[in-house]
Design an enzyme around this catalytic site. Sequence first.
Site, PDB file in Angstrom:
ATOM      1  CB  THR A 335      -0.859  -0.023   1.498  1.00 28.61           C
ATOM      2  OG1 THR A 335      -1.584  -1.220   1.167  1.00 28.61           O
ATOM      3  CG2 THR A 335      -1.642   1.075   1.345  1.00 28.61           C
ATOM      4  N   GLY A 417       1.018  -1.504   4.927  1.00 31.69           N
ATOM      5  CA  GLY A 417       1.336  -2.739   5.803  1.00 31.69           C
ATOM      6  C   GLY A 417       0.364  -3.498   6.260  1.00 31.69           C
ATOM      7  N   GLY A 418      -0.998  -3.604   5.459  1.00 35.27           N
ATOM      8  CA  GLY A 418      -1.694  -4.673   5.467  1.00 35.27           C
ATOM      9  C   GLY A 418      -1.955  -4.770   7.183  1.00 35.27           C
TER      10      GLY A 418
END
Length: 523
Positions: A335, A417-418
């Site tokens: 992202t 970073g999910g």
Amino acid sequence: MGIAFTAPHSKAAQAGMEILRQGGNAVDAMIAGAAAVSVLYPHMTGLGGDGFWLIQRPGEAPFALDASGFAGEKATLNFYQGEEVIPSRGPKAAITVGGAVGGWQVARTWAEAAGMRSLPLETLFAEAIRYAEEGIEVSESLAEASKMTFADLSKFDDFSDLFSDQGHPLQKGETFLNPALSRLLKTLAKNGLSDFYQGSVGRTIASHLQAVGSPLTSADLQNYRAQPMEVLKHEISHGWLFNVGAPTQGLASILILAIYDRLYQADWNEAQSVHYLIEAIKQAFLIRDRVIADPSRVEGELQPYLSEEQLQACIAAIDPDKALAWPQIAEPGDTVWMGCVDRDGTMVSYIQSLYWEFGSGVVIPAFGLLWNNRGTSFSLQPGHRNVLQPGMKPFHTLNPAFCEFRDGRRMAYGTMGGEGQPQTQAALFSRYAYQNADLAEAISDARWLLGRTWGDQQHDLKLEESLFERVGDVLQSLGHSMQCLPDLSERMGHAGAVVAYPSGACSAASDPRSNGGAFAEYS
């Protein structure tokens, strides 16, 4: 009034900042930055991905925009008959419409309706077009992602033709060109952003996706529109937190800080602060994983999950002397987050993603365009809250954050970073707001991560070395299962923040874990 822009690549920040210097509004500046970073960080984001916007004008309630895509009309359980999970790469991973460009369009329309003057798309895309045509220097982040994914993605000819160096992964320092992407940006600048969905560009995209075996159709693209979405709000001791609702994990991001705020004591040492934040994260994730899905599948409203009763139930489940057993299943994700403020004080917190590094790996050659693989977040189990169904959206890790402080400061902040996004938001916010750390220090200081994130498959608690040395022994004594990572590890995400002050001044910071840049000017 001041202007500021931060992005995980310095040239993207410069592209956005230049629009602000020309008198452009925050929305236009963000679109310029988003287009540029799509060229500069092609492994993390692009026009074939999704986005979420949080925009706030001084004295007004924030406006949120869901620019994520839905599953195509042919993306059914029968399409995956015989498979246990949706493939993470290839045409069968390219099953949701990329909504980012639609978000750019609706954000511009909103800004114009609010009386903000928009600059021509040719101006906004100028730097992105130049980078695509003249080439970019391959960053360490891009080179590492290329190396890590090469075995999986090089088998797709279109991907290999664009993203390999004569049959080898991209190398740090070499020049990467994508002239086809510049042609796409020029076409959109000439014909309008809607052409990506309803025009010749959309037809070309759909035709290629169908030819390689994706379930997406021309009708799916033609029917896509980015939509305004729910804004979650919660008051804490320092001010008011804002984030976005389903299908994102914005609820979890606010829950963590809401729980922490009620527990926080000024005499805590660093180990106590980290322990309580980690335990708050666990409680927030348990709620998130139980309720978040496509908005139509969420039972009731999300705001009640921020009620005092719910928060006290979470607090009661936290043991000050013992870590809650973990892990739960975690979500990865690549992202970019970016933030800015313009001379009128309008602020934007924006996040855009392909999901995994290089997304599905499906490239539309005519446009040098990578397609996302966000649809892999769907389940193939009938009855699951995130079961695949045409027209539905999967769970998203993406969420842009914003805060209004009681003293008049306003802050846009976020990270890649999910699973790590709410955690890094909590780390930088708690350091800045509760511990009075400098903005840059709050972002750069050693961090932790619970669960799996970018480039990782392990679900334990990870601490960067400096933090491990400071608090590792105490956290282990409380039952946290940990591993130590090098300082400034990219696995901790690329964070950033912009702060606007009541005086009109502003500040910005970016993460040294990225190739980022942060610029702030005041006149």
